[in-house]
Every structure is written in structure tokens, then in C-alpha cells.
Motif scaffolding. Structure first.
Motif, PDB file in Angstrom:
ATOM      1  N   VAL A 187      -5.678  -0.208   6.923  1.00  0.00           N
ATOM      2  CA  VAL A 187      -5.062   0.933   7.594  1.00  0.00           C
ATOM      3  C   VAL A 187      -4.598   1.869   6.499  1.00  0.00           C
ATOM      4  N   GLU A 188      -5.006   3.126   6.593  1.00  0.00           N
ATOM      5  CA  GLU A 188      -4.770   4.081   5.504  1.00  0.00           C
ATOM      6  C   GLU A 188      -5.273   3.425   4.220  1.00  0.00           C
ATOM      7  N   LYS A 218      -4.048   0.546   2.886  1.00  0.00           N
ATOM      8  CA  LYS A 218      -3.511  -0.804   2.755  1.00  0.00           C
ATOM      9  C   LYS A 218      -4.390  -1.802   3.514  1.00  0.00           C
ATOM     10  N   ILE A 233      -4.837  -5.000   5.469  1.00  0.00           N
ATOM     11  CA  ILE A 233      -3.881  -5.799   6.236  1.00  0.00           C
ATOM     12  C   ILE A 233      -4.475  -7.131   6.674  1.00  0.00           C
ATOM     13  N   PRO A 285       4.937 -14.279  10.769  1.00  0.00           N
ATOM     14  CA  PRO A 285       6.048 -13.417  10.367  1.00  0.00           C
ATOM     15  C   PRO A 285       5.793 -11.943  10.690  1.00  0.00           C
ATOM     16  N   ASN A 286       6.867 -11.192  10.727  1.00  0.00           N
ATOM     17  CA  ASN A 286       6.757  -9.742  10.927  1.00  0.00           C
ATOM     18  C   ASN A 286       5.856  -9.158   9.843  1.00  0.00           C
ATOM     19  N   SER A 336       2.712  -9.491   9.426  1.00  0.00           N
ATOM     20  CA  SER A 336       1.601 -10.304   8.934  1.00  0.00           C
ATOM     21  C   SER A 336       0.241  -9.789   9.421  1.00  0.00           C
ATOM     22  N   GLY A 337       0.246  -8.959  10.459  1.00  0.00           N
ATOM     23  CA  GLY A 337      -1.024  -8.374  10.903  1.00  0.00           C
ATOM     24  C   GLY A 337      -1.414  -8.714  12.325  1.00  0.00           C
ATOM     25  N   LYS A 338      -0.468  -9.200  13.111  1.00  0.00           N
ATOM     26  CA  LYS A 338      -0.794  -9.612  14.483  1.00  0.00           C
ATOM     27  C   LYS A 338      -1.178  -8.407  15.345  1.00  0.00           C
ATOM     28  N   SER A 339      -0.340  -7.368  15.303  1.00  0.00           N
ATOM     29  CA  SER A 339      -0.672  -6.174  16.093  1.00  0.00           C
ATOM     30  C   SER A 339      -1.936  -5.526  15.563  1.00  0.00           C
ATOM     31  N   THR A 340      -2.090  -5.572  14.252  1.00  0.00           N
ATOM     32  CA  THR A 340      -3.294  -4.998  13.645  1.00  0.00           C
ATOM     33  C   THR A 340      -4.544  -5.661  14.219  1.00  0.00           C
ATOM     34  N   TYR A 358      -8.101   2.066  12.261  1.00  0.00           N
ATOM     35  CA  TYR A 358      -8.176   0.677  11.784  1.00  0.00           C
ATOM     36  C   TYR A 358      -9.582   0.434  11.259  1.00  0.00           C
ATOM     37  N   GLN A 400       2.477  -3.850  22.388  1.00  0.00           N
ATOM     38  CA  GLN A 400       3.813  -4.270  21.949  1.00  0.00           C
ATOM     39  C   GLN A 400       4.832  -3.176  22.285  1.00  0.00           C
ATOM     40  N   GLU A 402       3.202  -9.521  21.995  1.00  0.00           N
ATOM     41  CA  GLU A 402       4.650  -9.690  22.163  1.00  0.00           C
ATOM     42  C   GLU A 402       5.142  -9.166  23.507  1.00  0.00           C
ATOM     43  N   HIS A 410       6.607 -14.451  19.132  1.00  0.00           N
ATOM     44  CA  HIS A 410       7.460 -15.022  18.095  1.00  0.00           C
ATOM     45  C   HIS A 410       8.198 -16.250  18.618  1.00  0.00           C
TER      46      HIS A 410
END
Ligand SMILES: Nc1ncnc2c1ncn2[C@@H]1O[C@H](COP(=O)(O)OP(=O)(O)OP(=O)(O)O)[C@@H](O)[C@H]1O
Ligand SMILES: [Mg+2]
Lengths: 478, 254
Positions: B11-12, B14, B16, B35-36, B38-42, B53, B85, B171, B203
Motif C-alpha cells: 500500500v503506497e 509499504k 504489508i 496484532p494490530n 499485522s495486515g488483517k484488514s489489508t 492495494y 471494519q 472485526e 481480536h
């Protein structure tokens, strides 16, 4: 995503065809002689000609306004033809059977069948083609209720007293440059008279079509609602797709006498020009109404067309307890420019006005709201509420808000709210994730943004306006 | 039905997702925890085709066909659904209007007859009832002024209406009160079938008490670092994620 939306905005202009109709058209140019010839074509009485000439002389001394947030090359008023009418209209067809079928076909193609049995029940239409009214439907039915609905040229002939009394009474001849020009050269438009205590039994509508090249359309509409009467009126407009700009300078005057109500809706879809700003209509319009005691005037406009729009439908709230409303959707895309808004002039006590303006800008267009709310010293207890929302599609367009407030009465209350938002990537993606294509997504989001205004339109036209937006936005996403 | 192989997403500027593998078979429920950041929504956005993306490597197939080459709307029409989310508002567009347009678009793509307004209304009312939203919500603007929990229930309501084949819930349980949590879980459970699969991002073990997953995966720093059955969720609840950092990638998941 922005790119996608931009592509979705490349629109097809479906009303852009030219009808092959033989016309009698004046050579371009404007002088007193041209005005005399227009007046003669219309068989006008002497007083009408004098009125025109006076306006013309006034116009010569006036200057074209430059304060609006629009840019266009200087107009050469000598390059315009000021009169054009289908030849077949010369012998004044008495009924629909005598009207040139090609003319009827033009309106049918535009979705306005003029044969009464095919029409939307409950809507009477005056069809104006270039400089003349082609036909006015349901006249007999309206006459039974005492309602007069006819071309203004006919009103000058048949109801001179009414015309003399009210023409120019709301918009004075020298009100502004374009209005003065209109007074001098106006050709046709509609005249409506609703007698005292009468609720007009049908929706009235006028459909303006420019067809000839290099002609201007200078329409004139006058609506008089006597005490306690009610009328709902709608105008629609289209023009062929041409590379040259064409001028449309109309004047509309509304008179709402004590306790009367006039609802005036516009769906403006003049040719907007192409992607690069070539061609399109210059829409320079003066619309104003006067409200006497307890009267109400409500302007609703959906402006999607024209290369340049300069238009401020206004209310003079002269009578006590009178009400003025302005609901507007203005959509600009490509290179379109719109400077539109309203003036609410509060003179009477306890007068109220509401302004809801929704500007949508896409492409490289510029969309400005310009509004004046004036509370005169006599306007004790007056109130105004203004809400201006701008929606941006893409990042090359501009939205501007110019609200002016003048309050000379400490008891008057003026409220103003303004927002600017964008069609967000998140909204687009939500729609697509649920299976909608980007075009449908944009038009749905834009329609939602306009909801408060659309709900003010008469039923049949609300649907039409929604569709028009959809067409306007077609191709804006790819 | 859904096969994700070595997926890498940027993304951009970075990166992920850094080589993610996941197989989801028809009828399975997979829970993804982690963890927050970590790439779940991605992962959800990438699967559903959100612009921005960029897939840098790997492949995703759905019933053998390349999912990644489809536009977002075509993925939706192929039966992929994402419960967001953070559901976004669309002011002035009623929930009803929105849902009908979505259904019509999907039915059209699937060569099905459009639903009649009457059937639609009936189904929509029933769906509202199932997620405990008053039917008036159908008339309100999409998510406009909805509370956090109402937005989440609205997502499930849409899922019930659209009857997707693969549901990704990002989530959907966060921000819900206990009753709403059950409502959401019941919504999912009522839709479980041998043809439909779920990827449930959460979570909290709590949700998994109601929705019994067939598999639980831990996503960390763009990769699935551990997979197991529902007991893994309990373990995570007690120990957090730290102990996983030094673990080798699970077998069959590289
Ligand atoms: N547009 C972006 N530009 C840069 N980084 C981004 C962008 N979008 C997401 N990220 C980063 O990608 C990483 C993964 O984000 P993602 O939303 O997928 O995490 P998540 O696992 O869903 O976290 P959470 O549990 O908090 O929801 C985060 O570090 C986030 O900051
Ligand atoms: Mg997330």
C-alpha cells in the motif's frame, strides 16, 4: 479512483440532435429596425413596440456585468440572430393536426409527446421552438377553471391589460444588462394567469428548445397568481450540440398576490459544450418573484446543462408573513461554469425564507453559489435559513460560496450553514463491494446528496431529474 | 474454493502482506487473529479488490479462476462479500435503495430475474428483524448517524440479503454489546452451509465461542505464523501474541 470517476463523467448529451426544419431566420445583427421587425412578426400593438425600444435604448447605455465567477470570451451582440421560427408556423396552425409533424417528432424524441392522449396525465405543456410557441396543450381544460396558459405573444394580443400591468413590474427593464436585452428582443415564452381562489387543476410546463444555429433565445415568462390561488409550473430546456456558443437570456416574472402560492421548477439541460469547453449555451437568466401578504413562492432548480450559467431566482417578500424558498442542484462537469444562487429580499414583517443549495463539481468545472439575504428595516421578525453544500468529484474542479447578508432589522434572524465534501474513495468502494459499477455508485451518491432538493420537485420530474443526473454522470467512472 | 498463495501486497510504498498462504474450502469457517497493524484488514481489502492495494506477488483463485484480475464489483458479483471494519456513511441514499441496487446488479450479473419490490421488501424486513434492527433503518441513509453497533449489524443484514459465497467479516464483533454479539453470531451461523465459507477476523476469543471456527490462524507482520483449530484461540487469549514471534512458520504454510 478519482480518475475512474472523472472518466465516468464523460457524458453523452442525448438531446444534442438537430431537427431538419425550414426556418425563417433574421440575419445576425441588432438595431432598432430588428426590434421593429420582431414586433411586426408578432403583430404587436404600438405600446409593446415602444416598451421594447425604450428597453433597447436603456440597454445601449448599460455594461455587461463582470462580477460573476465565470469567464467567457466577449459576446458580439451583432453576431447573433434575434429571431428564428419554423416556416410552417407562419400561418398559425389552429390545432395539433396542422402542426408540422417534424416539429412534433422533435419533441417526441426529447420525451415530450405533445399529443394530449399520449401525455402525462395532469401536465399541460407549452412547447417553444426557437422564437415561437409551437403548441400549448390542454388549453380548453384549463380554460374551464378560468386558468389562462398561452404563449406570451398571444397574451399581449388577447390580454393587454394584464400584460401592461405586470410585465416589467417585478424585473424592471433596466434591472440588469441581460434583462434589458431580453425586454428589447424577447420573442416567446409562457403566460399564466390563475384567477382568485383557484387551484390550477394541472401542472403547467414549458419546454424550451433551441434548434437554429447562431440564434439567441430570449424567452419571457409571466405568471400571475391572484389572491388565494395555487399553481405549480415546470420548465425544461435543451439545445443541439454545436461548436459555437449560443446565448439564452430569459426573464421570468412571478406575481403571487395575497395568499397565493407559486411553485416554479426548472430542469435545465442546455447543451453544456464538449470536454474542452467548445460550444455550449450561455445561460444568463433573470428570475424573480414578488410575494404579497401571506403569499409563497418556491423556486426549485436542477441545473445540469449550459457552458456558463448566470442565474439567481429571487423573491421579494413584500407582504407580511410571506415565504420565499429556493432549492437548487447545480451540477458542473468538463469545463462548465455555474454562478448561481438566489436573492431573498425581506420587506414585510415575519417573512421567512429558506435556501438549500447543492453544488456538485466534477472535471475541471467551476461551481459557485452566490446568495443575498437582505433584511430591510421594515422586516420585523423575519427569518432566513441558508444551507449550502458542495460536493467535489475529483480534484481539478472548484466550488465557491459567496453568501451576502445585509440586516437592517435587529429582530431579524439569519442562519447560514455551509459544507464541502467529496465523493470519497471509501464510499465508492463500499458501493462496488456490494456489486454496483462505479457509474451507478457515483450517481447514487450524488442523488443522495441532492435528496433534499429532489423531494421538492413534482413527482414525475423528480424521477426525470434523477435520471438526468445519471445520464450527466455517465462515463464519469471507467 | 478460495486459494491464496504467497500473496504479497503493497500500500503506497509499504509492503504489508509478505507471502500469505491460505486455503478456504466450501463450508469452512476460518478465524484470523493477530496484532494490530499485522495486515488483517489489508487481506480483506486486497481480496475484495480495493484500489490502492497493489499485489506485488502471489496469486488468489476462486473456484480455480483468477480473482485478482476482476474489478471490485465483479468480485462482489462472483459472491465475495466484505463486512467492513469501519462502515462508511452515504448520506441521503437510503439503505433500501442501496440494497435494492446492489441486489439488482448482482442478480443481473448472474442472469437472474430482478427481485420484485414486494419480495425485496419482505426479505429486507426479515433480515432487519434477524439482526435486531427496526425496519425503519431501511429508510435511513446508509450508515447515516448509525451507532457503531448498528453499523456492524447493518453489515450483517446486507450479508443476509446478498447471500454471498465467501464472507469476510473484518472485526464485525468489535464495539458490540453482548446481545449484539450474539445477534451477529446468529446471523453468521444461520448462513453456514456446505457451499458458503467465512473468513472471520477478530481480536476476541469471545466471538469464537458463538461461531465455532474450523481453523484459527495468526497473522503477524504480513504472514500467517501459526494455524490450528479453535483451541488456538483460547491459547492466544491467555498468552497474547509475543510467544509466537520466535516460532517457525507452521508446516504447509510457507
Ligand atoms: N495507505 C496506507 N499507507 C501506509 N500504510 C498503510 C496504509 N494502509 C494501511 N497501512 C498500514 O498497513 C498495516 C496493516 O494495516 P491493516 O489495517 O491491514 O492492519 P490490521 O491487521 O487490520 O490491524 P487492526 O487489528 O488494527 O485492524 C498497518 O501498519 C497500517 O498502518
Ligand atoms: Mg483491521
Amino acid at each position: 479512483m478519482t480518475e475512474q470517476i472523472d472518466r465516468a463523467l464523460q457524458r453523452e448529451y442525448s438531446a444534442g440532435f438537430v431537427s431538419n426544419i425550414e426556418s425563417e431566420t433574421f440575419a445576425p445583427g441588432l438595431d432598432e429596425d430588428v426590434i421593429r421587425r420582431i414586433s411586426a412578426m408578432k403583430n404587436e400593438p404600438e405600446w409593446m413596440l415602444e416598451w421594447r425600444l425604450k428597453a433597447y435604448r436603456g440597454w445601449l447605455e448599460m455594461e455587461e456585468p463582470t462580477w460573476a465567477h465565470v469567464h467567457y470570451p466577449k459576446i458580439n451582440y451583432q453576431d447573433i440572430s434575434y429571431y428564428s421560427a419554423p416556416k410552417s408556423m407562419k400561418d398559425k396552425p389552429k390545432s395539433l393536426d396542422e402542426v408540422d409533424p417534424e416539429l412534433l417528432a422533435t419533441y417526441e424524441k426529447l420525451g415530450i409527446p405533445l399529443l394530449e392522449q399520449q401525455m402525462l396525465a395532469g401536465v399541460a405543456v407549452d412547447a417553444v421552438f426557437d422564437s415561437v410557441s409551437v403548441v400549448t396543450t390542454f388549453r380548453e381544460k384549463l380554460a374551464e377553471a378560468g386558468v389562462i396558459f398561452c404563449p406570451i405573444s398571444e397574451a399581449i394580443e388577447k390580454y393587454p391589460e394584464l400584460v401592461k400591468q405586470y410585465l416589467g413590474s417585478v424585473v424592471p427593464q433596466r434591472d440588469n444588462y441581460f434583462a434589458a436585452l431580453n425586454c428589447a428582443v424577447f420573442t416567446d415564452g409562457s403566460f399564466v394567469y390563475i384567477p382568485k381562489g383557484t387551484r390550477c387543476p394541472m401542472e403547467l410546463s414549458t419546454y424550451f428548445r433551441i434548434n437554429e444555429q447562431n440564434t439567441g433565445q430570449f424567452e419571457r415568462t409571466l405568471i400571475i397568481a391572484e389572491e388565494g390561488s395555487y399553481v405549480s409550473y415546470l420548465e425544461g430546456c435543451t439545445a443541439p450540440q454545436r461548436d459555437e456558443n449560443q446565448l439564452h437570456a430569459a426573464v421570468v416574472e412571478l406575481v403571487a398576490l395575497d395568499g397565493a402560492e407559486i411553485k416554479y421548477s426548472t430542469v435545465q439541460n442546455w447543451y453544456p459544450g464538449d470536454e474542452n469547453g467548445k460550444g455550449g449555451i450561455y445561460n444568463f437568466v433573470t428570475k424573480r418573484g414578488i410575494c404579497h401578504n401571506d403569499a409563497k413562492i418556491s423556486w426549485t432548480q436542477v441545473e445540469t446543462g449550459s457552458a456558463v450559467t448566470w442565474k439567481y431566482p429571487s423573491c421579494i417578500l413584500k407582504g407580511d408573513n410571506s415565504i420565499g424558498e429556493f432549492y437548487s442542484v447545480a451540477l458542473t462537469r468538463g469545463m462548465q461554469q455555474a454562478d448561481t444562487g438566489t436573492k431573498m429580499i425581506h420587506l414585510g414583517k415575519n417573512t421567512r425564507s429558506t435556501i438549500i443549495s447543492k453544488g456538485i463539481s466534477a472535471g475541471r468545472s467551476n461551481n459557485s453559489y452566490r446568495g443575498l439575504v437582505r433584511m430591510n428595516s421594515s422586516a420585523t421578525g423575519a427569518r432566513n435559513y441558508t444551507q449550502c453544500d458542495s460536493l467535489l468529484i475529483g480534484d481539478q474542479c472548484g466550488a465557491h460560496t459567496f453568501p451576502y447578508v445585509e440586516s437592517r432589522n435587529p429582530s431579524a434572524i439569519v442562519e447560514h450553514e455551509a459544507t464541502t465534501s467529496k465523493v470519497s474513495d471509501e464510499q465508492m468502494f463500499l458501493c462496488q463491494q456490494r456489486g454496483l459499477d462505479p457509474e451507478k455508485a457515483v450517481s447514487m451518491i450524488v442523488n443522495g446528496f441532492c435528496k433534499e432538493v429532489f423531494k421538492e420537485l413534482p413527482m414525475e420530474f423528480a424521477v426525470e431529474a434523477g435520471k438526468l443526473l445519471e445520464i450527466s454522470l455517465e462515463g464519469s467512472v471507467g | 474454493m478460495l486459494s491464496i498463495k504467497n500473496l504479497q501486497v503493497r500500500v503506497e510504498d509499504k509492503t504489508i502482506l509478505k507471502g500469505l498462504n491460505l486455503e478456504v474450502k466450501p463450508g469452512e469457517v476460518h478465524a484470523i487473529m493477530g496484532p494490530n497493524g499485522s495486515g488483517k484488514s489489508t487481506l480483506g481489502y486486497t481480496l475484495s479488490g480495493r484500489p490502492g492495494y497493489e499485489v506485488e506477488g502471489g496469486s488468489v483463485t476462486i473456484d480455480g479462476a483468477d480473482l485478482l484480475e476482476l474489478e471490485a464489483e465483479d468480485r462482489a458479483r462472483a459472491g465475495l462479500f466484505l463486512a467492513f471494519q469501519y462502515p462508511v456513511e452515504i448520506p441521503g441514499v437510503s439503505n433500501m435503495e442501496f440494497l435494492k441496487a446492489a441486489l439488482d446488479a448482482q442478480h443481473k450479473a448472474q442472469d437472474k430475474e430482478p427481485m420484485s419490490s414486494r419480495d425485496f421488501l419482505q426479505a429486507a424486513r426479515a433480515a432487519c428483524k434477524q439482526v435486531n434492527l427496526p425496519a425503519e433503518f431501511l429508510k435511513r441513509g446508509v450508515n447515516e448517524g448509525f451507532s457503531g453497533g448498528e453499523k456492524k449489524r447493518n453489515e450483517i443484514m446486507q450479508m443476509l440479503m446478498l447471500q454471498p459465497k465467501i464472507c469476510i467479516l473484518d472485526e464485525t464483533d468489535s464495539g458490540l454489546d453482548i446481545d449484539a454479539l450474539q445477534v451477529v453470531a446468529n446471523g453468521v451461523n444461520s448462513q453456514r452451509s456446505p457451499e458458503r465459507s467465512f473468513i472471520v477476523v477478530t481480536h476476541y476469543q469471545r466471538l469464537l465461542d458463538y461461531i465455532k471456527p474450523d481453523f484459527v490462524h495468526v497473522l503477524s507482520d504480513g504472514k500467517i505464523v501459526k494455524s490450528g483449530d479453535s483451541s488456538l484461540a483460547l491459547e492466544l487469549e491467555q498468552q497474547g501474541y509475543a510467544w509466537l514471534q520466535d516460532q517457525p512458520a507452521p508446516a504447509g504454510e510457507e
